[in-house]
Design an enzyme around this catalytic site. Structure first.
Site: not given
Ligand code: NDP
Length: 285
Positions: A54, A98, A121
Site C-alpha cells: 500500500k 491493517q 476502507d
C-alpha cells in the site's frame, strides 16, 4: 461459448495511471496531494506485506504516505490516541488500520474511532449506513473494485440476477448492496442456504466470496454466466480462488482468474477512495 478472462491486473494498472494523472494535475493547481496513513500493529508477515504494498503504491501515485508500525504490545488506548492524532492531521485524508489487530485490542472500537470521512476502507458504521442508503462516497475496496471491473468490461448489471456466495461485512454484504443499487436482482447465499448449487446455477453474475478452494464447480454455473472469484486460498503453496477455474471457465462469458483478478483491484480502489476523500474535503470536483 467464447470466454473472456477479466484482467484485473491490467484494469488496476489503468486505474492507477488515471489516479496518478489526476493527482499530478491537482498538485500543479493547488500544491496539495492526497495523504494515506497506514497503521500496522505487530509482526504478522502477511499484514506487513499488504501494508508495504500500500505504501509503495502511494509513492508511485504521488500520494503522501504516513507509515505507523507499532509493536504487538501496543495498548488499545495508545492505538486510539494514534487514530485521534491522524483524525486531526489535515494532511491525512485516509486512515487504514491493517487487520487483524492483536487479540487484546477491540478492532471495532478502533475502526469506529476513525473519522468517517477518512475511513477509506468503508467499514465505519456511518459509511455502512450510507452504502445501504445508496449514497456512500467511500465503499469497501474489494466490492468497489468488482463493480469497477464489470464497468470496464461493459458488462451490464441492470436487470441481471446476481448471486453472491458469502455474507461477510467486508465482501458479501457490500457487493450485494452495490449490485442492488445498480439494479441487479440480488440473492445472497451463505453456509445455511438450502440448494445453494441450484441457486448459483440461476445466476447471470455469480460472485464467489467464501474462502474455500474449488467450491464453485461447473454444475453450479449457468452457460454464459459472468463469474467473479474473490477467494484467496493457498493450496500446496499456490494461490487459488473459490472457483474451479479449469472446469468452470469454458461455461462462462467472463471470468476473473486468481491471482490477477479481484486481488489487484483492492489496493487500486483504496487509492481511489483516498483521492475521493481528499477531493471531498478540499471541495475539488
Ligand atoms: P468470511 O470468512 O468472513 O466469509 C465467508 C462467507 O462464506 C461467510 O458468509 C460464510 O457463511 C460463507 N461460507 C463459508 N463456507 C460456506 C459453505 N460451505 N457454503 C456456503 N457458504 C459458505 O470471508 P471474507 O468475506 O472476508 O472473504 C472471502 C474470501 O475472499 C476469502 O478467501 C478471502 O481471503 C477473500 N478476500 C479477497 C480479497 C481480495 O482482495 N481479493 C479481499 C477480501 C477477502 P456464514 O456467514 O454462514 O458463515
Amino acid at each position: 461459448m467464447t470466454t473472456q478472462i477479466i484482467d484485473g491486473k491490467q484494469t488496476a494498472k489503468d486505474l492507477r495511471a488515471e489516479i496518478a494523472k489526476e493527482v499530478e494535475s491537482i498538485k500543479s493547481k493547488t500544491g496539495k496531494v492526497p495523504g494515506l496513513a497506514t497503521v500496522l500493529v505487530g509482526e504478522d508477515p502477511a499484514s506487513a506485506v499488504y501494508v508495504r504494498n500500500k505504501n509503495k503504491v502511494c509513492k508511485e501515485l504521488g500520494f503522501e504516505s504516513f507509515q505507523h508500525t507499532l509493536p504487538a504490545e501496543t495498548t488499545e488506548s495508545e492505538l486510539l490516541d494514534l487514530v485521534e492524532s491522524l483524525n486531526a492531521n489535515p494532511g491525512v485524508n485516509g486512515i487504514l488500520v491493517q487487520l487483524p489487530l492483536p487479540d487484546h485490542i477491540d478492532s471495532n472500537k478502533i475502526l469506529n474511532a476513525i473519522l468517517p470521512e477518512k475511513d477509506v476502507d468503508g467499514f465505519h458504521p456511518h459509511n455502512v449506513g450510507l452504502l445501504t442508503g445508496g449514497t456512500a462516497l467511500l465503499a469497501p475496496c474489494t466490492p468497489a473494485g468488482i463493480i469497477h471491473m464489470l464497468d470496464r468490461y461493459d458488462i451490464p448489471i441492470e436487470g441481471k440476477h446476481a448471486v453472491v456466495i458469502g455474507r461477510s461485512n467486508i465482501v458479501g454484504k457490500p457487493i450485494a448492496m452495490l449490485l442492488l443499487h445498480r439494479n441487479a436482482t440480488v440473492t445472497i447465499c451463505h453456509s445455511r442456504t438450502k440448494d445453494l448449487p441450484q441457486m448459483a446455477a440461476s445466476a447471470d453474475i455469480l460472485i464467489a466470496a467464501i474462502g474455500r478452494a474449488h467450491f464453485v464447480t461447473a454444475d453450479m454455473v449457468k452457460d454464459g454466466a459472468v463469474v467473479i472469484d474473490v477467494g484467496i486460498n493457498r493450496v500446496d503453496g499456490k494461490l487459488t480462488g473459490d472457483v474451479d477455474f479449469e472446469t468452470v471457465s469454458p461455461k462462462t462469458s467472463y471470468i476473473t482468474p486468481v491471482p490477477g483478478g479481484v486481488g489487484p483491484m483492492t489496493i487500486a480502489m483504496l487509492m481511489s477512495n483516498t483521492l475521493k476523500a481528499f477531493k471531498n474535503v478540499n471541495s475539488i470536483s
